[in-house]
Scaffold this motif. Structure first.
Motif, PDB file in Angstrom:
ATOM      1  N   ARG A 263       0.847  -1.192   0.000  1.00  0.00           N
ATOM      2  CA  ARG A 263       0.000   0.000   0.000  1.00  0.00           C
ATOM      3  C   ARG A 263       0.884   1.244   0.000  1.00  0.00           C
ATOM      4  N   ALA A 264       0.563   2.195  -0.895  1.00  0.00           N
ATOM      5  CA  ALA A 264       1.406   3.383  -1.023  1.00  0.00           C
ATOM      6  C   ALA A 264       1.215   4.321   0.164  1.00  0.00           C
ATOM      7  N   GLY A 265      -0.023   4.613   0.523  1.00  0.00           N
ATOM      8  CA  GLY A 265      -0.282   5.408   1.724  1.00  0.00           C
ATOM      9  C   GLY A 265      -0.227   6.898   1.541  1.00  0.00           C
ATOM     10  N   TYR A 266       0.193   7.375   0.374  1.00  0.00           N
ATOM     11  CA  TYR A 266       0.235   8.821   0.168  1.00  0.00           C
ATOM     12  C   TYR A 266      -0.681   9.214  -0.990  1.00  0.00           C
ATOM     13  N   ASP A 267      -1.070  10.463  -1.019  1.00  0.00           N
ATOM     14  CA  ASP A 267      -1.976  10.938  -2.055  1.00  0.00           C
ATOM     15  C   ASP A 267      -1.202  11.673  -3.137  1.00  0.00           C
TER      16      ASP A 267
ATOM     17  N   SER B 256      -4.812   6.747  -1.601  1.00  0.00           N
ATOM     18  CA  SER B 256      -3.712   6.347  -0.714  1.00  0.00           C
ATOM     19  C   SER B 256      -3.757   4.844  -0.439  1.00  0.00           C
ATOM     20  N   ASP B 257      -4.878   4.165  -0.787  1.00  0.00           N
ATOM     21  CA  ASP B 257      -4.954   2.712  -0.601  1.00  0.00           C
ATOM     22  C   ASP B 257      -4.339   1.940  -1.761  1.00  0.00           C
TER      23      ASP B 257
ATOM     24  N   ILE C  33       8.664   9.953  -3.357  1.00  0.00           N
ATOM     25  CA  ILE C  33       7.950   9.557  -2.151  1.00  0.00           C
ATOM     26  C   ILE C  33       8.038   8.047  -1.924  1.00  0.00           C
TER      27      ILE C  33
ATOM     28  N   GLN D  70       9.597   6.513   1.361  1.00  0.00           N
ATOM     29  CA  GLN D  70       8.778   5.818   2.357  1.00  0.00           C
ATOM     30  C   GLN D  70       9.180   4.350   2.486  1.00  0.00           C
ATOM     31  N   THR D  71       9.716   3.747   1.416  1.00  0.00           N
ATOM     32  CA  THR D  71      10.079   2.339   1.506  1.00  0.00           C
ATOM     33  C   THR D  71      11.557   2.148   1.790  1.00  0.00           C
TER      34      THR D  71
ATOM     35  N   LEU E   9       1.909  10.723   5.197  1.00  0.00           N
ATOM     36  CA  LEU E   9       1.097   9.517   5.363  1.00  0.00           C
ATOM     37  C   LEU E   9      -0.017   9.748   6.382  1.00  0.00           C
TER      38      LEU E   9
ATOM     39  N   ALA F  62      -2.854  11.674   4.727  1.00  0.00           N
ATOM     40  CA  ALA F  62      -3.696  10.831   3.875  1.00  0.00           C
ATOM     41  C   ALA F  62      -4.628   9.990   4.728  1.00  0.00           C
TER      42      ALA F  62
ATOM     43  N   TYR G 118      -8.953  16.541   0.054  1.00  0.00           N
ATOM     44  CA  TYR G 118      -7.990  17.626   0.115  1.00  0.00           C
ATOM     45  C   TYR G 118      -7.117  17.565  -1.117  1.00  0.00           C
TER      46      TYR G 118
ATOM     47  N   PRO H 160      -3.265  17.823  -2.061  1.00  0.00           N
ATOM     48  CA  PRO H 160      -1.909  17.950  -1.524  1.00  0.00           C
ATOM     49  C   PRO H 160      -1.010  18.765  -2.457  1.00  0.00           C
TER      50      PRO H 160
END
Lengths: 417, 340
Positions: free
Chosen positions: A66-70, A80-81, A375, A379-380, B157, B160, B170, B172
């Motif tokens: 899951r990426a988790g960011y928008d 984000s899912d 990103i 994040q990873t 994170l 989100a 929103y 970003p």
């Protein structure tokens, strides 16, 4: 006979590998291949050993997590899912949509500026020289930041459109709002929509497919009409009147289809913090697009100028002698021949645009570099894997562009018989 | 013969390289005579150069304390600026010896990214800053807002997740550094700026009109910030961790930069004596440092409370209250294990 039997045919000595021209080139190639292989192996081995020492491995499974960011600008479904691989795709599409549009506009600007720089009008040619020298000699990153800063600082915030006496107003009768976040435009809407076709990661609108089909059909009908007119003209010497038939074929079908689907424009309106509804082009995209267009356009202008100057003046003199006016001389005689010189360096400029889109992070445009190489990487913590994927993606993209352009180049280059 | 010499040289060089790579961080720092410390590109109060070009701030003080403990001189620090995106690569590649850049301690950073967090020097949470004229008093009213956010951070994170959980939309606006975010926010290119509440307070303090901007009451996450080092050198991790503990313990024991010379001559309290190296116990020797390492660390910028007060405390423009960061004896979370 005696001579051939005297030749020491079987006595191969090791020194012959170096001193005998028959073997020397092969020897050198084998040695080089060996050295290159060794060098490459050393790099790979060094990387693996160092990774192992840090307790890391090469693992691409993070792409399925899951990426988790928008991401603000997305051409396919993404939230984000979604997984990191989808974020990669979103970034890739953002890169492509920027590169393609910038390539087209840079070509237009470049051709116009290149032709005008050769103009006999002193002011026009000097203005074009100033444009070319200004954009060519300042780093692209600075231009990107300049365009972005101007868009952010000079244009009004959405708040300025609010209230009884707003300090800013929308253009073209409430259709377009230019703000410091982006430009809001009317978006097409259909009352009787034909629904969408799901193709896995994205949804294709059937409405647009129908419209595209109708337009292509109209153009083919128009061409058939023109061909018939030519046939009649060749047979009788008189060209039949076709303008109203052309107009009917080109305009009527699309109007009927649009009316049948209930086409109308949705205007953006101020709601809450921002405008909502309508179409929205972010300032980060506009800044990138303008900077890439004008920067690369300056280089293309020089290519175009070189191409035109490569055509001998006899060509234009001959065209003038035939009574062609200057603009027809340019379009029919000079530019088609100049294309042969212009296309090869133009390919490099298209590749430059594609690669230069990776500067987009400077203004927060979410391209490939900002999603997968930014990103996701951060994040990873998979630096090596992300960078390898990133390089591979840009490589494939560039090879595809240069492949397509080479096909075009082969079609316009001088055919020698 | 020539060949043999060449191969011999290669082997020697390879051994040298291998030797350098396996040396401990402590030996490297001592040999270099300088500590490479990763800091932010400029967050006032935490790490920013002052008008004389000297790095100052709450995170910078940690670097200086470690440099003082290891090298005996708080000035022997080379500050390497890192962005949210470059910090982890810089640390894992060995470009910096430690990272003190308001970095949140999370599970995956500790395990998957192979870092060791040396403790928490600031207990923080993610907040939101907005212009007063917007008339917003809660994060729940931010549906549809444009949000400036630093990329590569945990706040990205959290944001989100929070907006998704509250079913809000929103837009970003990803931004690389705090300075750019500040410029975008002040130009009105985003409605809200979100990052750690301490960072917001620090940023607001640099505005021309700080009174026109408010921090919304909701804190949407836990952000324990602290210095970190790379996996693989436990001794180095211990040094950074216990330097931090020494600063906290010093505040608890009443050791300040004013009275430390006095106290290091010997006191009634055996723990103070052990820490400052005035007893027979050699705590410094146990982690490969001089006997007076903790004294040097505390003298660099004072104890934890002094560092807090001079850089981000209520008397500074940033004006942060101790809150969670008070000592455990005063209802906070700052707690140092015993020096024994």
């Amino acid at each position: 006979m005696a001579m051939t039997s005297d030749t020491p045919s079987s006595s191969f000595r090791l020194s012959m590998l170096i001193y005998d021209t028959r073997y020397r080139s092969i020897t050198i190639q084998i040695v080089f291949l060996f050295l290159i292989t060794m060098g490459f192996w050393w790099l790979v081995d060094n990387t693996l050993v160092n990774l192992a020492e840090k307790g890391k491995d090469i693992d691409f499974s993070f792409l399925g997590a899951r990426a988790g960011y928008d991401i603000n600008q997305r051409l396919v479904d993404y939230s984000s899912d979604s997984i990191h691989a989808t974020a990669w795709l979103v970034g890739l599409l953002n890169t492509i949509v920027l590169a393609v549009v910038a390539c087209i506009s840079a070509t237009v600007i470049g051709v116009i500026a290149g032709v005008l720089r050769l103009s006999n009008n002193w002011i026009v040619s000097k203005l074009m020289s100033i444009y070319v020298e200004m954009f060519r000699n300042v780093p692209l990153l600075l231009w990107i930041i300049v365009f972005f800063a101007v868009l952010t600082e000079v244009t009004p915030a959405p708040n300025a459109f609010r209230g009884e006496n707003p300090t800013a107003s929308m253009l073209f009768g409430d259709a377009v709002a230019i703000t410091n976040r982006g430009t809001y435009l009317p978006a097409p809407l259909f009352d009787r929509s034909l629904g969408q076709i799901d193709i896995g990661v994205a949804h294709l609108s059937s409405n647009y497919l129908v419209i595209l089909a109708v337009i292509i059909g109209s153009i083919m009908g128009y061409r058939a009409l023109q061909r018939r007119a030519t046939v009649v003209q060749e047979a009788t010497g008189l060209r039949p009147t076709t303008w109203w038939k052309s107009a009917l074929i080109l305009i009527a079908p699309i109007v009927v289809v649009l009316m049948a689907m209930g086409f109308h424009l949705e205007y953006a309106t101020l709601q809450g913090f921002n405008f909502s509804g309508g179409g929205y082009i972010r300032n980060s995209y506009i800044a990138m697009w303008l900077a890439l267009t004008f920067y690369t356009g300056a280089f293309i202008a020089e290519n175009v100028r070189a191409g035109i100057l490569a055509i001998s003046s006899g060509q234009s003199e001959a065209a003038f002698a035939l009574g062609l006016r200057p603009n027809r001389t340019m379009n029919l005689v000079i530019l088609p021949q100049a294309l042969r010189v212009i296309i090869p360096p133009l390919i490099s400029q298209y590749l430059n645009i594609t690669k230069n889109t990776s500067l987009a992070l400077a203004v927060g445009y979410m391209d490939l570099r900002a999603t997968l190489g930014g990103i996701t990487l951060n994040q990873t913590g998979r630096e090596l894997e992300c960078m390898m994927l990133l390089m591979l993606t840009y490589l494939v993209l560039s090879l595809m562009i240069s492949g397509a352009m080479n096909i075009y180049n082969n079609s316009v280059k001088l055919k020698e018989r | 013969m020539k060949k043999t010499v060449f191969i011999g040289a290669m082997t020697a060089a390879a051994t040298l390289v291998a030797g350098a790579a396996s040396a401990s961080v402590l030996d490297e720092v001592k040999a270099r005579g300088e500590l490479n410390c990763g800091v932010s590109t400029g967050v006032n109060g935490f790490s920013a150069p002052d008008s004389a070009g000297e790095w100052q701030g709450f995170d910078v003080a940690v670097c200086r304390a470690v440099a003082a403990a290891v090298l005996g001189d708080p000035k022997k620090v080379k500050f390497v600026t890192t962005t949210g995106q470059t910090r982890f690569t810089a640390l894992s590649s060995g470009e910096i010896d430690m990272l003190a850049r308001n970095t949140t301690w999370t599970f995956s950073r500790d395990t998957d990214l192979k870092f060791t967090f040396a403790g928490v020097n600031y207990y923080d949470g993610q907040g939101f800053m907005i212009n007063k004229s917007m008339g917003v008093s809660s994060v729940k009213e931010l549906d549809g807002a444009t949000v400036c956010i630093q990329t590569g951070t945990t706040t990205e994170l959290n944001l989100a997740d929070y907006f998704k959980a509250n079913n809000m939309k929103y837009e970003p606006v990803p931004i690389e550094t705090n300075a750019e975010a500040q410029q975008q926010y002040l130009a009105g290119a985003c409605d809200v700026y979100t990052t750690d509440a301490s960072g917001l307070a620090a940023t607001r303090a640099t505005f021309a009109d700080p009174e026109n901007h408010i921090l919304l009451p909701e804190i949407i996450s836990k952000e324990p910030l602290g210095p970190l080092v790379a996996h693989g050198d436990d001794q180095w991790a211990d040094i950074v961790r216990w330097t931090m503990n020494a600063l906290v313990a010093a505040e608890e024991l009443g050791i300040t930069s004013a009275n430390i010379e006095e106290l290091s001559k010997g006191t009634e309290n055996p723990e103070i004596n052990r820490m400052l190296g005035s007893s027979d116990d050699d705590l410094g020797g146990m982690i490969g440092l001089e006997k007076t390492w903790a004294k040097q660390a505390i003298m660099a910028g004072g104890n934890y409370g002094e560092i807090f007060a001079t850089n981000i405390g209520e008397s500074t423009p940033i004006g942060l209250a101790r809150g969670l960061n008070a000592l455990w004896t005063q209802g906070g979370l700052q707690y140092a294990p015993p020096f024994r």
